[in-house]
Design a protein around this motif. Structure first.
Motif, PDB file in Angstrom:
ATOM      1  N   ARG A  13       0.818  -1.198   0.000  1.00 42.09           N
ATOM      2  CA  ARG A  13       0.000   0.000   0.000  1.00 42.09           C
ATOM      3  C   ARG A  13       0.855   1.252   0.000  1.00 42.09           C
ATOM      4  O   ARG A  13       2.024   1.216   0.375  1.00 42.09           O
ATOM      5  N   ASP A  14       0.242   2.339  -0.439  1.00 45.32           N
ATOM      6  CA  ASP A  14       0.901   3.637  -0.417  1.00 45.32           C
ATOM      7  C   ASP A  14       0.485   4.341   0.867  1.00 45.32           C
ATOM      8  O   ASP A  14      -0.697   4.449   1.148  1.00 45.32           O
ATOM      9  N   LEU A  15       1.443   4.782   1.622  1.00 48.53           N
ATOM     10  CA  LEU A  15       1.131   5.561   2.815  1.00 48.53           C
ATOM     11  C   LEU A  15       1.216   7.024   2.441  1.00 48.53           C
ATOM     12  O   LEU A  15       2.248   7.489   1.970  1.00 48.53           O
ATOM     13  N   LEU A  16       0.120   7.727   2.618  1.00 47.06           N
ATOM     14  CA  LEU A  16       0.022   9.102   2.144  1.00 47.06           C
ATOM     15  C   LEU A  16      -0.135  10.081   3.299  1.00 47.06           C
ATOM     16  O   LEU A  16      -0.572   9.711   4.384  1.00 47.06           O
ATOM     17  N   PRO A  17       0.216  11.350   3.040  1.00 53.21           N
ATOM     18  CA  PRO A  17      -0.081  12.364   4.033  1.00 53.21           C
ATOM     19  C   PRO A  17      -1.608  12.519   4.136  1.00 53.21           C
ATOM     20  O   PRO A  17      -2.264  12.366   3.110  1.00 53.21           O
ATOM     21  N   PRO A  18      -2.174  12.820   5.288  1.00 56.86           N
ATOM     22  CA  PRO A  18      -1.419  13.063   6.514  1.00 56.86           C
ATOM     23  C   PRO A  18      -1.095  11.807   7.329  1.00 56.86           C
ATOM     24  O   PRO A  18      -0.495  11.901   8.384  1.00 56.86           O
ATOM     25  N   ASP A  19      -1.481  10.638   6.832  1.00 55.96           N
ATOM     26  CA  ASP A  19      -1.238   9.423   7.614  1.00 55.96           C
ATOM     27  C   ASP A  19       0.242   9.215   7.914  1.00 55.96           C
ATOM     28  O   ASP A  19       0.608   8.669   8.956  1.00 55.96           O
ATOM     29  N   THR A  20       1.091   9.619   6.976  1.00 58.77           N
ATOM     30  CA  THR A  20       2.523   9.418   7.209  1.00 58.77           C
ATOM     31  C   THR A  20       2.980  10.126   8.480  1.00 58.77           C
ATOM     32  O   THR A  20       3.935   9.718   9.122  1.00 58.77           O
ATOM     33  N   ARG A  21       2.266  11.183   8.848  1.00 56.51           N
ATOM     34  CA  ARG A  21       2.623  11.863  10.097  1.00 56.51           C
ATOM     35  C   ARG A  21       2.406  10.947  11.285  1.00 56.51           C
ATOM     36  O   ARG A  21       3.150  10.988  12.273  1.00 56.51           O
ATOM     37  N   GLY A 309       3.423  -5.055  15.078  1.00 53.94           N
ATOM     38  CA  GLY A 309       2.943  -4.804  13.717  1.00 53.94           C
ATOM     39  C   GLY A 309       2.534  -3.349  13.586  1.00 53.94           C
ATOM     40  O   GLY A 309       1.497  -2.942  14.097  1.00 53.94           O
ATOM     41  N   GLU A 310       3.362  -2.568  12.882  1.00 50.19           N
ATOM     42  CA  GLU A 310       3.119  -1.132  12.833  1.00 50.19           C
ATOM     43  C   GLU A 310       1.831  -0.786  12.088  1.00 50.19           C
ATOM     44  O   GLU A 310       1.110   0.135  12.470  1.00 50.19           O
ATOM     45  N   ASP A 311       1.538  -1.526  11.033  1.00 43.95           N
ATOM     46  CA  ASP A 311       0.312  -1.253  10.273  1.00 43.95           C
ATOM     47  C   ASP A 311      -0.917  -1.397  11.167  1.00 43.95           C
ATOM     48  O   ASP A 311      -1.822  -0.565  11.147  1.00 43.95           O
ATOM     49  N   ARG A 312      -0.935  -2.492  11.914  1.00 45.50           N
ATOM     50  CA  ARG A 312      -2.070  -2.717  12.811  1.00 45.50           C
ATOM     51  C   ARG A 312      -2.084  -1.694  13.931  1.00 45.50           C
ATOM     52  O   ARG A 312      -3.148  -1.232  14.354  1.00 45.50           O
ATOM     53  N   LEU A 313      -0.919  -1.351  14.412  1.00 45.35           N
ATOM     54  CA  LEU A 313      -0.817  -0.368  15.491  1.00 45.35           C
ATOM     55  C   LEU A 313      -1.427   0.963  15.073  1.00 45.35           C
ATOM     56  O   LEU A 313      -2.239   1.554  15.784  1.00 45.35           O
ATOM     57  N   VAL A 314      -1.028   1.437  13.891  1.00 48.27           N
ATOM     58  CA  VAL A 314      -1.522   2.723  13.415  1.00 48.27           C
ATOM     59  C   VAL A 314      -3.040   2.677  13.241  1.00 48.27           C
ATOM     60  O   VAL A 314      -3.740   3.657  13.480  1.00 48.27           O
ATOM     61  N   GLU A 315      -3.537   1.519  12.863  1.00 52.42           N
ATOM     62  CA  GLU A 315      -4.975   1.394  12.632  1.00 52.42           C
ATOM     63  C   GLU A 315      -5.796   1.598  13.902  1.00 52.42           C
ATOM     64  O   GLU A 315      -6.914   2.101  13.842  1.00 52.42           O
ATOM     65  N   VAL A 316      -5.248   1.226  15.033  1.00 47.25           N
ATOM     66  CA  VAL A 316      -6.028   1.314  16.274  1.00 47.25           C
ATOM     67  C   VAL A 316      -5.469   2.351  17.244  1.00 47.25           C
ATOM     68  O   VAL A 316      -5.797   2.340  18.429  1.00 47.25           O
ATOM     69  N   LEU A 317      -4.675   3.267  16.730  1.00 46.48           N
ATOM     70  CA  LEU A 317      -4.114   4.309  17.594  1.00 46.48           C
ATOM     71  C   LEU A 317      -5.213   5.061  18.339  1.00 46.48           C
ATOM     72  O   LEU A 317      -6.230   5.412  17.748  1.00 46.48           O
ATOM     73  N   PRO A 318      -5.014   5.334  19.602  1.00 46.04           N
ATOM     74  CA  PRO A 318      -5.999   6.088  20.362  1.00 46.04           C
ATOM     75  C   PRO A 318      -6.269   7.452  19.730  1.00 46.04           C
ATOM     76  O   PRO A 318      -5.363   8.112  19.228  1.00 46.04           O
ATOM     77  N   ALA A 319      -7.523   7.876  19.774  1.00 45.00           N
ATOM     78  CA  ALA A 319      -7.937   9.119  19.119  1.00 45.00           C
ATOM     79  C   ALA A 319      -7.169  10.324  19.650  1.00 45.00           C
ATOM     80  O   ALA A 319      -6.832  11.236  18.892  1.00 45.00           O
ATOM     81  N   ARG A 320      -6.882  10.325  20.923  1.00 47.01           N
ATOM     82  CA  ARG A 320      -6.191  11.483  21.489  1.00 47.01           C
ATOM     83  C   ARG A 320      -4.813  11.659  20.867  1.00 47.01           C
ATOM     84  O   ARG A 320      -4.396  12.765  20.541  1.00 47.01           O
ATOM     85  N   PHE A 321      -4.123  10.556  20.694  1.00 49.45           N
ATOM     86  CA  PHE A 321      -2.798  10.618  20.077  1.00 49.45           C
ATOM     87  C   PHE A 321      -2.920  11.071  18.624  1.00 49.45           C
ATOM     88  O   PHE A 321      -2.174  11.933  18.160  1.00 49.45           O
ATOM     89  N   LYS A 322      -3.868  10.500  17.918  1.00 53.31           N
ATOM     90  CA  LYS A 322      -4.038  10.857  16.508  1.00 53.31           C
ATOM     91  C   LYS A 322      -4.377  12.332  16.346  1.00 53.31           C
ATOM     92  O   LYS A 322      -3.809  13.027  15.507  1.00 53.31           O
ATOM     93  N   ASP A 323      -5.313  12.818  17.145  1.00 54.97           N
ATOM     94  CA  ASP A 323      -5.721  14.212  17.016  1.00 54.97           C
ATOM     95  C   ASP A 323      -4.552  15.155  17.255  1.00 54.97           C
ATOM     96  O   ASP A 323      -4.379  16.152  16.554  1.00 54.97           O
ATOM     97  N   ALA A 324      -3.752  14.819  18.264  1.00 60.50           N
ATOM     98  CA  ALA A 324      -2.621  15.687  18.586  1.00 60.50           C
ATOM     99  C   ALA A 324      -1.624  15.710  17.436  1.00 60.50           C
ATOM    100  O   ALA A 324      -1.082  16.755  17.079  1.00 60.50           O
ATOM    101  N   VAL A 325      -1.408  14.558  16.820  1.00 61.06           N
ATOM    102  CA  VAL A 325      -0.437  14.477  15.733  1.00 61.06           C
ATOM    103  C   VAL A 325      -0.951  15.161  14.471  1.00 61.06           C
ATOM    104  O   VAL A 325      -0.205  15.826  13.756  1.00 61.06           O
ATOM    105  N   LEU A 326      -2.232  15.013  14.218  1.00 61.17           N
ATOM    106  CA  LEU A 326      -2.777  15.511  12.960  1.00 61.17           C
ATOM    107  C   LEU A 326      -3.133  16.995  12.990  1.00 61.17           C
ATOM    108  O   LEU A 326      -3.387  17.593  11.950  1.00 61.17           O
ATOM    109  N   ALA A 327      -3.156  17.578  14.176  1.00 64.28           N
ATOM    110  CA  ALA A 327      -3.439  19.011  14.244  1.00 64.28           C
ATOM    111  C   ALA A 327      -2.368  19.738  13.447  1.00 64.28           C
ATOM    112  O   ALA A 327      -1.187  19.431  13.551  1.00 64.28           O
TER     113      ALA A 327
END
Length: 432
Positions: A13-21, A309-327
């Motif tokens: 798969r292609d990992l694209l922004p903003p997911d790459t963040r 497994g990083e792919d699986r990890l990113v898939e279930v990342l807690p929302a708080r962590f994701k929101d902080a990173v994606l801001a």
RNA sequence: GUGAGCGUAGCUCAGCUGGUCAGAGCACCGGACUGUGGCUCCGGUGGUCGGGGGUUCAAAUCCCCUCGCUCACCCCA
């Protein structure tokens, strides 16, 4: 151009922004946490002699039997894309005489692995693992430290709902005895087992223990636990690991049916599972492998490790962590008019030099359109520079969250930016 | 390797038993509001209906093949 567009290979798969963040952030936490436990990064080749994996992972495992990307190079040597990392680390340890260094070595890695499997939720042909290995210590303390580092990693990411499953696989000498015990216990009820398990009864009795068929689980519950027939040495080892975990208040559950798919594991084995992952719930797996390096022709050096497994990890990342990173923390710099266009880039560069992340509006869209975009893209601040500002040597700065704006001298922006009260990031639409 | 489902605009999908069926919402761009966002209204860009073949006066719609995707088994991260 003629013909159909070229598509990526199945299972990649292609990992694209903003997911790459998100990936960068996760990897940053891994480096930080594992580094703070004394870990150093190791990088080994993505492909290795096929023989390496056959000898370590195991000749009879599915991984080497049907899941390896194996190919001859131009001289006819058989090479394989690595399906996991521990074998390569062990090989590198021997080849580079890492035993000559002060032991133990704590080595972490981040990188792609390859397994030729049919695609499924949470399963890819190229996937990334983040792992940590402690080599050169056979104590229960080593296992406990490894698990503590792993636990800390998940805690830093904000996970609350993960489970650590722990089991004792015994020593290799115990294995034959144990397999016989399972056969003896389950043979009378052979007819009640599923077709796969009937086959497993011959080939690999341990696998019956983690069969998903409910009927098999009921029957398997009657089989002796691995721990019961394991030797005293391994039982005491794992018991001490548990004591250490309890002392650190690291939650875990004993799972007597936990089996791992690689042949080299012994004594302590564990998995981290997430209830959010559907069928493939394993986020992380690991265990002790005290014979691996010796089996490869090296000295008798023990090791413990895990792979996440990083792919699986990113898939279930807690929302708080994701929101902080994606801001999006950048200042959006918008020029108004010709004169401003000749100045915004330099202005933005000067601010960037002072540590302010900037993004310049370079498409020539109207201020109205620029503000609309700033809003949709989640910018907190828009800095506007037009003729009025240029003659006054100021910039107009608008705080989109507060909804107000003011003019300030150009050089004041970095200070003002740093003083901005952080606001919880606005919820972003979709795409992660 | 085994089994099941699905492929219509960038995204999510509607389009019933073949006959304005090439559409909606979101997104993107622009305008109403000539240097000011989030709401509303209006307009615009955008599609070989995955590809090929067949049946038919007529196929996104039916049949076959093919490619791709998804889910489950196996196994694992």
């Amino acid at each position: 151009m003629e013909g159909p567009v070229i598509q990526r290979p199945r299972g990649t798969r292609d990992l694209l922004p903003p997911d790459t963040r998100l990936w960068q952030a996760v990897e940053g936490v891994a480096r930080e946490v594992f580094g703070s436990f004394g870990g150093e990064e190791i990088r080994t080749p993505v492909f290795e002699p096929t023989e390496l994996f056959v000898r370590t992972v195991g000749e009879s495992t599915d991984i080497v039997n049907k899941e390896m990307y194996t190919f001859p190079d131009r001289k006819g040597r058989s090479l394989s894309l690595r399906p996991e990392m521990t074998a390569g680390v062990a090989r590198a340890w021997i080849e580079n005489h890492l035993g000559d260094r002060s032991q133990p070595l704590r080595l972490y890695y981040i990188g792609p692995m390859f397994r030729y499997e049919r695609m499924q939720h949470g399963r890819y042909r190229q996937f990334s693992q983040i792992g940590l290995e402690i080599i050169g210590a056979d104590t229960p303390l080593a296992d406990a430290e490894l698990l503590a580092a792993m636990h800390e990693f998940f805690v830093r990411l904000g996970f609350l709902d993960l489970e650590i499953h722990l089991n004792n696989l015994g020593d290799p000498e115990d294995r034959g005895r144990y397999q016989e015990a399972i056969r003896a216990a389950l043979a009378p009820r052979r007819a009640e087992l599923c077709a796969d398990c009937q086959r497993r009864l011959e080939e690999n009795p341990l696998r019956i223990l983690d069969c998903k068929v409910p009927a098999c689980q009921v029957i398997a519950a009657d089989a002796p636990g691995m721990d019961e027939l394991a030797g005293d040495a391994s039982r005491q080892h794992v018991a001490k690991v548990e004591t250490h975990l309890q002392r650190m208040a690291i939650p875990y559950v004993r799972n007597h049916r936990l089996v791992r798919g690689l042949d080299y594991y012994l004594r302590t084995v564990f998995e981290v599972v997430s209830p959010q992952l559907g069928t493939n719930t394993v986020l992380c797996g690991g265990g002790r492998y005290d014979r691996l390096i010796a089996d490869l022709g090296g000295p008798a050096v023990p090791g413990v490790g895990f792979a996440i497994g990083e792919d699986r990890l990113v898939e279930v990342l807690p929302a708080r962590f994701k929101d902080a990173v994606l801001a999006r923390p950048a200042v959006y710099v918008v020029p108004l008019g010709e004169a401003a266009q000749t100045q915004v880039l330099e202005l933005a560069r000067n601010w960037a030099r002072e540590g302010v992340p900037v993004e310049v509006e370079i498409t020539g869209r109207s201020l109205k359109a620029a503000l609309k975009r700033a809003d949709r893209e989640g910018f907190r601040v828009v800095a506007m520079l037009g003729d009025d500002e240029i003659s006054a040597r100021t910039v107009t700065v608008r705080d989109l969250v507060a909804g107000d704006q003011s003019a300030m001298p150009l050089a004041d922006l970095p200070v003002w930016w740093r003083a901005l009260t952080p606001v919880s990031p606005p919820a972003r639409r979709g795409n992660v």
